[in-house]
Scaffold this active site. Structure first.
Site, PDB file in Angstrom:
ATOM      1  CG  ASP A   1      -8.554  -2.307  12.400  1.00  0.00           C
ATOM      2  OD1 ASP A   1      -8.000  -1.611  13.281  1.00  0.00           O
ATOM      3  OD2 ASP A   1      -7.923  -3.061  11.638  1.00  0.00           O
TER       4      ASP A   1
ATOM      5  CD  GLU B   1       3.154   0.813  10.134  1.00  0.00           C
ATOM      6  OE1 GLU B   1       4.056   0.003  10.358  1.00  0.00           O
ATOM      7  OE2 GLU B   1       1.966   0.478   9.988  1.00  0.00           O
TER       8      GLU B   1
ATOM      9  CD  GLU C   1      -2.948   0.733   7.394  1.00  0.00           C
ATOM     10  OE1 GLU C   1      -2.788  -0.025   8.381  1.00  0.00           O
ATOM     11  OE2 GLU C   1      -2.006   1.095   6.666  1.00  0.00           O
TER      12      GLU C   1
ATOM     13  CG  HIS D   1      -4.791  -0.170  12.783  1.00  0.00           C
ATOM     14  ND1 HIS D   1      -5.585  -1.023  12.043  1.00  0.00           N
ATOM     15  CD2 HIS D   1      -3.774   0.191  11.971  1.00  0.00           C
ATOM     16  CE1 HIS D   1      -5.054  -1.171  10.837  1.00  0.00           C
ATOM     17  NE2 HIS D   1      -3.961  -0.441  10.754  1.00  0.00           N
TER      18      HIS D   1
ATOM     19  CG  ASN E   1      -0.665   5.111   6.053  1.00  0.00           C
ATOM     20  OD1 ASN E   1      -1.736   5.680   6.279  1.00  0.00           O
ATOM     21  ND2 ASN E   1      -0.520   3.792   6.112  1.00  0.00           N
TER      22      ASN E   1
HETATM   23  O1  G3I Z   1       1.248 -15.103   2.312  1.00  0.00           O
HETATM   24  C1  G3I Z   1       1.906 -15.802   3.359  1.00  0.00           C
HETATM   25  C2  G3I Z   1       1.618 -17.269   3.271  1.00  0.00           C
HETATM   26  O2  G3I Z   1       2.133 -17.784   2.067  1.00  0.00           O
HETATM   27  C3  G3I Z   1       2.232 -17.949   4.501  1.00  0.00           C
HETATM   28  O3  G3I Z   1       1.899 -19.304   4.479  1.00  0.00           O
HETATM   29  C4  G3I Z   1       1.722 -17.313   5.769  1.00  0.00           C
HETATM   30  C5  G3I Z   1       2.351 -17.943   7.010  1.00  0.00           C
HETATM   31  O4  G3I Z   1       2.651 -16.975   7.985  1.00  0.00           O
HETATM   32  O5  G3I Z   1       2.045 -15.958   5.758  1.00  0.00           O
HETATM   33  C6  G3I Z   1       1.444 -15.255   4.689  1.00  0.00           C
HETATM   34  O6  G3I Z   1       1.842 -13.923   4.736  1.00  0.00           O
HETATM   35  C7  G3I Z   1       1.202 -13.149   5.722  1.00  0.00           C
HETATM   36  C8  G3I Z   1       0.521 -11.973   5.029  1.00  0.00           C
HETATM   37  O7  G3I Z   1      -0.022 -11.098   5.987  1.00  0.00           O
HETATM   38  C9  G3I Z   1      -0.604 -12.412   4.090  1.00  0.00           C
HETATM   39  O8  G3I Z   1      -1.618 -13.025   4.826  1.00  0.00           O
HETATM   40  C10 G3I Z   1       2.245 -12.642   6.687  1.00  0.00           C
HETATM   41  O9  G3I Z   1       2.772 -13.742   7.434  1.00  0.00           O
HETATM   42  C11 G3I Z   1       1.642 -11.633   7.629  1.00  0.00           C
HETATM   43  O10 G3I Z   1       2.697 -11.060   8.407  1.00  0.00           O
HETATM   44  C12 G3I Z   1       0.968 -10.529   6.826  1.00  0.00           C
HETATM   45  O11 G3I Z   1       0.365  -9.646   7.739  1.00  0.00           O
HETATM   46  C13 G3I Z   1       0.037  -8.377   7.216  1.00  0.00           C
HETATM   47  C14 G3I Z   1       0.743  -7.300   8.023  1.00  0.00           C
HETATM   48  O12 G3I Z   1       0.349  -6.022   7.541  1.00  0.00           O
HETATM   49  C15 G3I Z   1       2.253  -7.438   7.941  1.00  0.00           C
HETATM   50  O13 G3I Z   1       2.903  -6.332   8.449  1.00  0.00           O
HETATM   51  C16 G3I Z   1      -1.461  -8.195   7.285  1.00  0.00           C
HETATM   52  O14 G3I Z   1      -2.096  -9.098   6.380  1.00  0.00           O
HETATM   53  C17 G3I Z   1      -1.854  -6.765   6.931  1.00  0.00           C
HETATM   54  O15 G3I Z   1      -3.207  -6.555   7.228  1.00  0.00           O
HETATM   55  C18 G3I Z   1      -1.026  -5.792   7.769  1.00  0.00           C
HETATM   56  O16 G3I Z   1      -1.357  -4.491   7.377  1.00  0.00           O
HETATM   57  C19 G3I Z   1      -0.684  -3.444   8.077  1.00  0.00           C
HETATM   58  C20 G3I Z   1      -0.471  -2.315   7.100  1.00  0.00           C
HETATM   59  O17 G3I Z   1       0.217  -2.769   5.953  1.00  0.00           O
HETATM   60  C21 G3I Z   1       0.297  -1.167   7.751  1.00  0.00           C
HETATM   61  N1  G3I Z   1      -0.352  -0.749   8.987  1.00  0.00           N
HETATM   62  C22 G3I Z   1      -0.636  -1.795   9.935  1.00  0.00           C
HETATM   63  C23 G3I Z   1      -1.464  -2.909   9.283  1.00  0.00           C
HETATM   64  C24 G3I Z   1      -1.836  -3.977  10.299  1.00  0.00           C
HETATM   65  O18 G3I Z   1      -0.727  -4.626  10.812  1.00  0.00           O
END
Ligand code: G3I
Length: 303
Positions: free
Chosen positions: A237, A127, A235, A206, A169
């Site tokens: 969806d 990104e 990725e 996406h 990516n």
């Molecule tokens: O693990 C913590 C947890 O301990 C905490 O209590 C909770 C409270 O907010 O947060 C949890 O972490 C979260 C993590 O996902 C695991 O669930 C983060 O806040 C959250 O920001 C994170 O989001 C991820 C996101 O990337 C962050 O940028 C998504 O799961 C994940 O699907 C998403 O994936 C990205 C790719 O890496 C890159 N392309 C876009 C794609 C979608 O956004």
């Protein structure tokens, strides 16, 4: 074939999913994931904040849980991701200049060395391009270290693990008419012409109302492939879950020999980062196959 992975394998491709380590104890989740998919991407566990929470102190516990689950079940693994403006640990967020550049290099070496020889393809840089009409780079602490940060990342990655394919990516590079797509295309063309090591482009794909699937998606895949790189849909969806759009995406990949595989960004709608209300994935929250699943499977079997 009766599963996505086996159906994709008929044409030498893979069909993958993002896996979250926290769900590996959910047998409904692992049953579907193990049955249907033959490629795994860790949804968060191999990112910078997860793998280097303190500078020079690497932690691969969650990444290894995903990796080991995949390999023990006969699947390959995509690595995601080594250099990104997002999900940086606090210590990296506050860095700049030459010390940040060195920290990026050290991070790539630390993570790729741990997984050396074990990863099908790494999302080396994620990104880095801006949304909108500029076609240029996104501003970030990494970008401010100098425009050459991306090629430095790729050269570092090639030396660290020569066996891994090295991918750039991004999202919103699916529509061939968009400036962001052209910006990334020009970067890849430049890298190939100058011998900067790059093997693949990841189209995150996406799709939603603001960035819908368009019929020039196949042109995008063909155009990148014509530069001499593989294309992977990394990725996928689709908000709304259209079975027709899922089939179109699948057929567009199948039409291009160098489109080597498709990964969906989660197993069930309830596993999606988008939440389940937009119905973006191939299985519903109860693990039932959706119409989109059947359309993808049929497209793969017809290839
Ligand atoms: O693990 C913590 C947890 O301990 C905490 O209590 C909770 C409270 O907010 O947060 C949890 O972490 C979260 C993590 O996902 C695991 O669930 C983060 O806040 C959250 O920001 C994170 O989001 C991820 C996101 O990337 C962050 O940028 C998504 O799961 C994940 O699907 C998403 O994936 C990205 C790719 O890496 C890159 N392309 C876009 C794609 C979608 O956004």
């Amino acid at each position: 074939a009766s599963t996505l992975g086996a159906a994709a394998a008929q044409s030498g491709r893979y069909f993958g999913t993002a896996i979250a380590s926290g769900k590996l104890g959910d047998s409904a989740y692992t049953t579907i994931a193990n049955r249907e998919f033959d490629m795994v991407t860790a949804e968060n566990e191999m990112k910078i904040d997860a793998t280097e929470p303190n500078r020079g102190q690497f932690n691969f516990s969650a990444g290894d849980r995903v990796y080991n689950w995949a390999v023990q079940n006969g699947k390959r693994v995509r690595g995601h991701t080594l250099a990104w403006h997002n999900q940086q640990p606090g210590w990296m967020q506050s860095m700049s200049g030459g010390s940040l550049r060195q920290a990026m290099i050290d991070h790539i070496n630390g993570v790729m060395n741990h997984y050396k020889g074990k990863i099908y393809a790494w999302d080396v840089v994620n990104e880095a391009y801006a949304d909108g009409n500029s076609g240029g780079r996104r501003d970030s602490n990494l970008q401010r270290t100098g425009n050459d940060w991306i090629e430095v990342a790729f050269r570092t990655a090639r030396a660290a693990d020569p066996a891994a394919k090295l991918c750039y990516n991004d999202y919103n590079i699916d529509n061939w008419s968009w400036a962001k797509t052209q910006g990334v295309y020009n970067m890849v063309r430049d890298f190939k012409s100058r011998g900067v090591p790059i093997d693949c482009v990841g189209l995150q794909s996406h799709f939603n109302g603001n960035s819908p699937y368009t019929s020039n998606y196949r042109t995008t895949i063909q155009s990148f492939a014509a530069l001499g790189v593989d294309v992977q849909i990394t990725e996928l969806d689709i908000q709304g879950g259209s079975a027709t759009t899922y089939a179109n995406v699948t057929n567009d990949c199948l039409a291009v020999p160098r489109c080597t595989g498709i990964t969906v960004w989660g197993v069930r709608d309830s596993d999606s980062w988008l939440g389940e209300n937009t119905s973006p994935l191939l299985f519903d929250r109860n693990g039932n196959k959706k119409a989109a699943y059947t359309s993808v499977l049929n497209a793969l079997n017809a290839a």
